[in-house]
Every structure is written in structure tokens, then in C-alpha cells.
Motif scaffolding. Structure first.
Motif, short mmCIF file in Angstrom:
data_model
loop_
_atom_site.label_atom_id
_atom_site.label_comp_id
_atom_site.label_asym_id
_atom_site.label_seq_id
_atom_site.Cartn_x
_atom_site.Cartn_y
_atom_site.Cartn_z
N LYS A 1 -8.23 9.79 1.07
CA LYS A 1 -8.84 8.46 1.18
C LYS A 1 -7.76 7.39 1.46
O LYS A 1 -7.93 6.54 2.34
CB LYS A 1 -9.55 8.15 -0.16
N ASP A 2 -6.66 7.45 0.75
CA ASP A 2 -5.59 6.46 0.95
C ASP A 2 -4.90 6.63 2.31
O ASP A 2 -4.58 5.64 2.98
CB ASP A 2 -4.54 6.57 -0.17
N ASN B 1 0.84 -1.21 0.00
CA ASN B 1 0.00 0.00 0.00
C ASN B 1 0.87 1.26 0.00
O ASN B 1 0.60 2.21 -0.73
CB ASN B 1 -0.94 0.01 1.22
N GLU C 1 -6.27 7.84 5.00
CA GLU C 1 -7.22 7.37 6.03
C GLU C 1 -7.22 5.85 6.11
O GLU C 1 -7.25 5.28 7.19
CB GLU C 1 -8.63 7.89 5.74
N LYS C 2 -7.15 5.20 4.97
CA LYS C 2 -7.16 3.73 4.93
C LYS C 2 -5.92 3.17 5.64
O LYS C 2 -6.01 2.27 6.47
CB LYS C 2 -7.23 3.25 3.47
N SER D 1 -5.94 3.83 9.40
CA SER D 1 -6.89 2.96 10.09
C SER D 1 -6.38 1.51 10.16
O SER D 1 -6.56 0.83 11.17
CB SER D 1 -8.27 3.10 9.44
N ASP D 2 -5.71 1.04 9.11
CA ASP D 2 -5.08 -0.30 9.16
C ASP D 2 -4.04 -0.36 10.28
O ASP D 2 -3.97 -1.34 11.03
CB ASP D 2 -4.36 -0.62 7.84
N GLU E 1 -3.99 -2.84 -1.72
CA GLU E 1 -5.45 -2.67 -1.70
C GLU E 1 -5.82 -1.30 -2.27
O GLU E 1 -6.98 -0.95 -2.34
CB GLU E 1 -5.96 -2.77 -0.27
#
Ligand SMILES: [Fe+2]
Length: 139
Positions: free
Chosen positions: A97-98, A18, A100-101, A104-105, A82
Motif C-alpha cells: 500500500k505504501d 513519506n 503504491e502510494k 503514484s505520487d 501521509e
């Protein structure tokens, strides 16, 4: 005790993939963004991909220090990411968006390995600060 089980390995593979895809997305946005805020967006994205490059290096070398092999090729990154390879001139929502992803992971990952915690927390801390800046930019 050094813990490097299957679940941890999968998490590292996903994270490094990622981050590596995000790195190239930031460069794409840095090169191709146009608009009245060009200078600030262009420069901000450059600082971000440079910092991300350091993060990726920290993670890969932490994995090497455990005598494991990090994913290292573009094909491996694309097979395991992902994130989407996408471009829109409305770059900030895509970057937000990326970030935040990934944040959060990192939030949902727990480890008792202090060095691993430090590496991952360092990435999360830096990206969280950048996320605040990204959300504060109006273009
Ligand atoms: Fe540049």
C-alpha cells in the motif's frame, strides 16, 4: 535556471517524510515479523530499507545541492508524512500500500529539471521493481 518554487518544495517535503516514515516501518516489520516465511521476509525487508536509505540520501542531497534545506528531523517527518505508523504481522499488504502510494505520487509529478527528474525517476524505478517482487511473494 534553477526552479525551487513553493509547490516543488512542498512535494519534496511530503516525499522525504513519506520515505523516512516508510524506512522506519520497514525496519519495524523486519524486526517484528514472525511466520514460516520469516527468513525470506526478514531479509527482503532489510534489503528494502537499505535501498530506501540510499534513496532518501539522494533526495536530501539533491535538495542541498539546490542550496535548500531538506526536512531532517523525525518530528518534521512525522508532521509532514501521509503514511500511518502502523504494524500488523500481515506486513506485505501494508508495505505494498505504501509503495503504491509513493510510486503514484512520483508518477503525477512533472519537472523540467533534468537532475530532479533523474533523482525521482531513480526512486520510482527502484520502488516499482520492488513492488513487483512484493506482489509476487506469497506468505
Ligand atoms: Fe537486521
Amino acid at each position: 535556471l534553477v526552479r525551487y518554487d513553493f509547490e516543488v518544495e512542498k512535494m519534496h517535503e511530503k516525499l522525504i517524510s513519506n520515505l523516512a516514515v516508510l524506512y522506519q516501518k520497514l525496519r519495524n516489520f523486519h524486526w517484528n515479523y514472525t511466520g514460516t516465511s520469516f527468513v525470506s521476509v526478514h531479509k527482503f525487508l532489510e534489503a528494502e530499507y537499505e535501498a530506501l536509505s540510499e534513496d532518501i540520501d539522494e533526495l536530501a542531497e539533491f535538495i542541498r545541492a539546490k542550496d535548500e534545506k531538506p526536512l531532517s528531523t523525525l518530528k518534521e517527518f512525522l508532521d509532514n508524512t501521509e503514511l500511518k505508523e502502523e504494524y500488523s504481522n500481515d506486513v506485505l499488504p501494508l508495505v505494498i500500500k505504501d509503495y503504491e502510494k509513493i510510486i503514484s505520487d512520483l508518477d503525477s509529478f512533472e519537472t523540467e529539471d533534468k537532475i530532479e527528474e533523474d533523482v525521482l525517476l531513480g526512486i520510482q524505478k527502484r520502488m516499482s521493481k520492488s513492488l513487483w517482487m512484493l506482489k509476487s511473494m506469497k506468505v
